[in-house]
Structure formats: structure tokens, C-alpha cells
Write an enzyme that holds these catalytic residues in place. Structure first.
Site, short mmCIF file in Angstrom:
data_model
loop_
_atom_site.label_atom_id
_atom_site.label_comp_id
_atom_site.label_asym_id
_atom_site.label_seq_id
_atom_site.Cartn_x
_atom_site.Cartn_y
_atom_site.Cartn_z
N GLY A 12 0.82 -1.22 0.00
CA GLY A 12 0.00 0.00 0.00
C GLY A 12 0.85 1.26 0.00
O GLY A 12 2.01 1.26 0.42
N HIS A 330 30.90 15.98 30.84
CA HIS A 330 30.32 17.25 30.39
C HIS A 330 30.67 17.58 28.95
O HIS A 330 31.84 17.58 28.59
CB HIS A 330 30.79 18.42 31.25
CG HIS A 330 31.24 18.03 32.62
ND1 HIS A 330 30.42 18.08 33.72
CD2 HIS A 330 32.43 17.54 33.07
CE1 HIS A 330 31.11 17.67 34.78
NE2 HIS A 330 32.31 17.33 34.43
N ASN A 344 39.89 9.61 31.48
CA ASN A 344 39.13 10.79 31.90
C ASN A 344 39.05 11.76 30.72
O ASN A 344 40.07 12.21 30.22
CB ASN A 344 39.82 11.45 33.09
CG ASN A 344 38.93 12.52 33.70
OD1 ASN A 344 37.88 12.82 33.17
ND2 ASN A 344 39.36 13.10 34.80
N ALA A 390 44.69 20.97 28.76
CA ALA A 390 43.42 21.64 28.47
C ALA A 390 43.60 22.56 27.26
O ALA A 390 44.62 23.24 27.13
CB ALA A 390 42.97 22.43 29.69
#
Ligand code: UD1
Ligand code: MG
Length: 420
Positions: A12, A330, A344, A390
Site C-alpha cells: 500500500g 560534560h 578521563n 586543556a
């Protein structure tokens, strides 16, 4: 089952969906609608499964898999015509034929099994599934005689007077004795209103010819929903999602807020894992036990997560493996990656896996420490217990050896001593 074959009706157009995508390929909890009944046929041990295709058959064929036989219906002449298209495959077959519409994704395999078993037990020409529902509009109504036996199925468009108020409806699951089915199909006349041949008319034919028909009534009317509109699709999604979440809770998974948790069919999650609100987990994801996932996490298809992993807010993991005890709590994106144990991943770390043309892999080995805001341009390799400062950018193709420290843009190795 030894003598069971299945026909799934999927030709269909799905006009009421108003879509370029064939109706049966729309998804409910990440799985194409049609796959649900195909999986039931497989689970019941159907020896051969035929799918009747018409509208955009080439597109639908691609998702069928090798074991399914596609049969073309050239003109959409109704559900009886669709079944008739498979007739050549059944010429020497004496067993049972299970027929299901492809647009009923909430069906439970135990319910369908009851239909198949009852046909055998009661030796009928046909046993089919019914349900008593609050709103029968749109479904075929079950017409019963004085003794309670089924006399006919009256389609919604043809139902008049008291028939419109009948709450018992046809779900679209039939188990028939093959020879009787194809004999009956030859006698079905075209419905004048819809200019279609209705499969449901076989029931009246059997009744008039003194052949036995029985029914099975579903215990859970929510499983009968046929998807004809986008509204039906949303309803099926909501019902299916609640069932999936309930199953996980029964298996020992904590779902903090079922109202905002979206888990697809075919995901696996271990006990004592906690799924926090506003989390999306797609199909074919495996999460082991004792993990914390979310809030606001998105775990995409194909991801494997070992135990004791924490994946926090606004983190997306896609086509990746994550080892035991790893934290990414985060704003991270981890794609096409293999992340070891006890890694980590600092806030905002990104694997830049796509160069505009191809996706590339990233490997982060056990015990590595990736500082906040680092970008790893894939292909990248971060060694065991390596530290990335960082804000650093690890350039494409760079290998950071085990135990070393790399910082800056582009990241330079400043120490080869092992990080504790
Ligand atoms: C059908 C039943 C109805 C039942 C309902 C349950 C008929 C005539 N009616 O109605 O009694 O209550 O399902 O959901 O059978 N299809 C084809 N070829 C065609 C027409 C349809 O393969 O020519 C396929 C469709 O792709 C679909 C299925 O058959 O998967 C059912 O067709 P649909 O138009 O959805 O029928 P309903 O109006 O829902
Ligand atoms: Mg339908």
C-alpha cells in the site's frame, strides 16, 4: 513451526501518511514499522516469509534482508489481491499461512502465536485476531451471528447502523489453511465503493460455505494499533517507548524520568545502570551494568559501553567503544572512537572525526587523561596514561606515546614521563 509460512502485506501507498517515504519504512522506536511483524514471523519459526510490495518496492526491498522473498503487486487492488499475488509460491503447499499487515508494529509475538496455535487446535479454515477497543473507527468490525460465531468482517466504510457501534475489530492477523485460503480468494468480488478486493471478505465466504472460522481476542488492545496517519505513528511511538522502558526497569535499570527518556528497540542495558532524564539511546547500543548515563546524553547506534562508565550532560557518543570506568561527564563528542578503560575525558573534549569527505578513527588508550576543551583531530592515537593539556589540539595523524604529556596548538610532547 514446521508447516508455517508467512505473508506480510506491504504494498500500500500509505496515502494518509502524506509522505515520500513508504509507510512501512517510517520508524517506531528506531525500527522500521515493517520489521516488527517480520521479526515475529522469524520468532515463530516461519519457514518462508513473503512480503508483498508495490509502492516504491525498490526502496523497501533494500531493508528486507536475504531470507525474505519479495513479491510484486502491480496494481493496488486491495488486501485480497495482495495475498493472491503470492499464489504461485503456494501451489504444492498444504500447511498454514500466517498473514499480517505490515503496519501493526505493536503486535506481541505471544498473541500471534496464540492465533497460529488455535487454528491448528480448532482445525479451522481460518483463525484471526480481534480486539475490543474504545474507538473502532477505521477498523473492520466483527459481525457475529446469534450463536456467537463470526459471520463476516464489515469494513469501516461499509458499516451501517448498529454495525458502526461494534467495538470488536479486526486486527489484520490471520492464520489460514493454505488450500482453503486460495480457493476463497478466487471467489472474492471487488468492493464497489473502494474498487478493491478485501481480504476480510474471505471470512463471509468461509461462513457461507460451512467452513469453520474462530477468533483469538487480544488481552492488550493497545497492541492492535495500525499505522495509517502521523498521529497513529506518534501514538505507537509513545506506547512502544513505555513498553521498552518498563522492560528495562524490570531488568534492574533505573530510569529516573520515563517521560523524558527515549530508548529505541534493540538496545541493551545492564542492571544498576541509571539513565538520567532527557537521554536518547538509539537502536543497537549496548551499555553494561553500573553506568550513569545523562542527563541530556545522546548515545547513537552501534555504541558499546563497558561497566562503571559515566556519560554526563550534553555528551554525544557515536560509533564508539568505551572501556570500563571511563568518565566523560560534560559536553563531549566522541565519534568513530575506541576509548579504553579508566580514561578521563575533560569537559568539552571533541574528536574531530570528519574531514569534510571521510570519517577517521580516534584511539584513546587505558588510563589516558584528556584535558578540558581538547580537540583530537582524527586519525589520532593517544597512548596509555598519556595526558593532553586543556585546550590543546592534537593534529591529524599524531601519535601521543604511552605515558607522555602533550600540550598546545598544535600539541607538542613536553614530557615522556609516566603520568600518575
Ligand atoms: C485493514 C483491514 C481492516 C483492519 C485493519 C487493521 C482490509 C480490507 N481491511 O484495513 O479490516 O481492521 O487493516 O489495521 O484488509 N496493502 C497491500 N496491497 C493493497 C492494499 C493494502 O499490500 O492493495 C497492505 C498495506 O500496505 C498495509 C495492509 O495491506 O500494510 C493493510 O492495508 P491498509 O490500507 O492499511 O488497510 P486498513 O484500511 O488499515
Ligand atoms: Mg492499515
Amino acid at each position: 513451526m514446521k508447516d508455517l509460512r508467512t505473508i506480510v502485506l506491504a504494498a500500500g501507498k500509505g496515502t494518509r501518511m502524506k509522505s515520500d517515504i513508504p509507510k512501512v519504512l517510517h520508524t517506531v522506536c528506531g525500527k522500521p514499522i515493517m520489521r516488527y511483524v517480520l521479526d515475529i514471523a522469524k520468532a515463530l519459526g516461519s519457514l518462508k516469509t513473503y512480503v508483498v510490495l508495490g509502492h516504491k518496492s525498490n526502496v523497501v526491498k533494500k531493508v528486507l534482508g536475504d531470507s525474505i522473498i519479495a513479491v510484486e503487486q502491480s496494481k493496488m487492488l486491495g488486501t485480497a489481491d495482495a495475498v493472491k499475488c503470492t499464489e504461485n509460491y503456494f501451489r504444492n503447499y498444504q500447511g498454514d499461512v500466517l498473514i499480517m499487515c505490515a503496519d501493526t508494529p505493536l503486535l506481541d509475538k505471544a498473541t500471534v502465536k496464540r492465533v497460529v496455535q488455535k487454528r491448528k487446535k480448532t482445525k479451522t479454515a481460518c483463525t484471526f485476531l480481534t480486539a475490543v477497543v474504545h474507538n473502532p473507527k477505521g477498523y473492520g468490525r466483527i459481525i457475529r451471528g446469534n450463536g456467537g460465531g463470526v459471520v463476516a468482517i464489515r469494513e469501516d466504510k461499509d458499516a451501517v447502523g448498529f454495525e458502526r457501534d461494534i467495538a470488536e475489530i479486526n486486527v489484520g492477523v490471520y492464520c489460514c489453511q493454505s488450500k482453503e485460503l486460495f480457493k476463497a480468494l478466487k471467489e472474492i468480488k471487488m468492493n464497489k465503493k473502494k474498487k478493491e478486493f478485501y481480504l476480510t471478505d474471505i471470512i463471509e465466504f468461509f461462513f457461507e460455505n460451512g467452513l469453520k472460522v474462530t477468533t483469538v481476542e487480544t488481552e492488550d488492545p493497545s497492541e492492535v494499533l495500525g499505522i495509517n496517519t502521523r498521529e497513529d505513528l506518534a501514538m505507537a511511538e509513545a506506547i512502544s517507548r513505555q513498553k521498552i522502558l518498563k522492560d528495562f526497569m524490570l531488568q534492574g535499570v533505573t530510569i529516573v524520568d520515563p517521560n523524558t527518556t527515549y530508548i529505541d528497540a534493540n538496545a541493551k542495558i545492564g542492571y544498576d545502570t541509571v539513565i538520567h532524564p532527557c537521554t536518547f539511546i538509539e537502536a543497537d547500543v549496548c551499555i553494561d551494568s553500573n553506568c550513569q548515563i545523562g542527563p541530556f546524553a545522546r548515545i547513537r547506534s552501534g555504541v558499546r559501553i563497558d561497566n562503571k562508565v559515566e556519560i554526563g550532560n550534553f555528551t554525544e557518543v557515536s560509533r564508539a567503544k568505551v572501556g570500563s570506568g571511563t568518565f566523560m561527564k560534560h559536553f563531549s563528542y566522541v565519534g568513530d572512537s575506541s576509548v579504553g578503560a579508566d580514561v578521563n575525558i575533560g569537559a568539552g573534549m571533541v574528536t574531530a572525526n570528519f574531514d569534510g569527505q571521510k570519517k577517521h578513527p580516534t584511539k584513546i588508550a587505558d588510563g589516558a587523561f584528556i584535558g578540558s576543551g581538547a580537540i583530537l583531530v582524527a586519525p589520532a592515537k593517544i597512548g596509555k596514561k598519556a595526558v593532553i593539556g586543556a585546550g590543546s589540539v592534537v593534529p591529524k595523524g599524531k601519535i601521543i606515546p604511552d605515558g607522555s604529556v602533550a600540550v598546545g596548538i598544535p600539541a607538542q610532547i613536553i614530557s615522556k614521563k609516566e603520568h600518575k
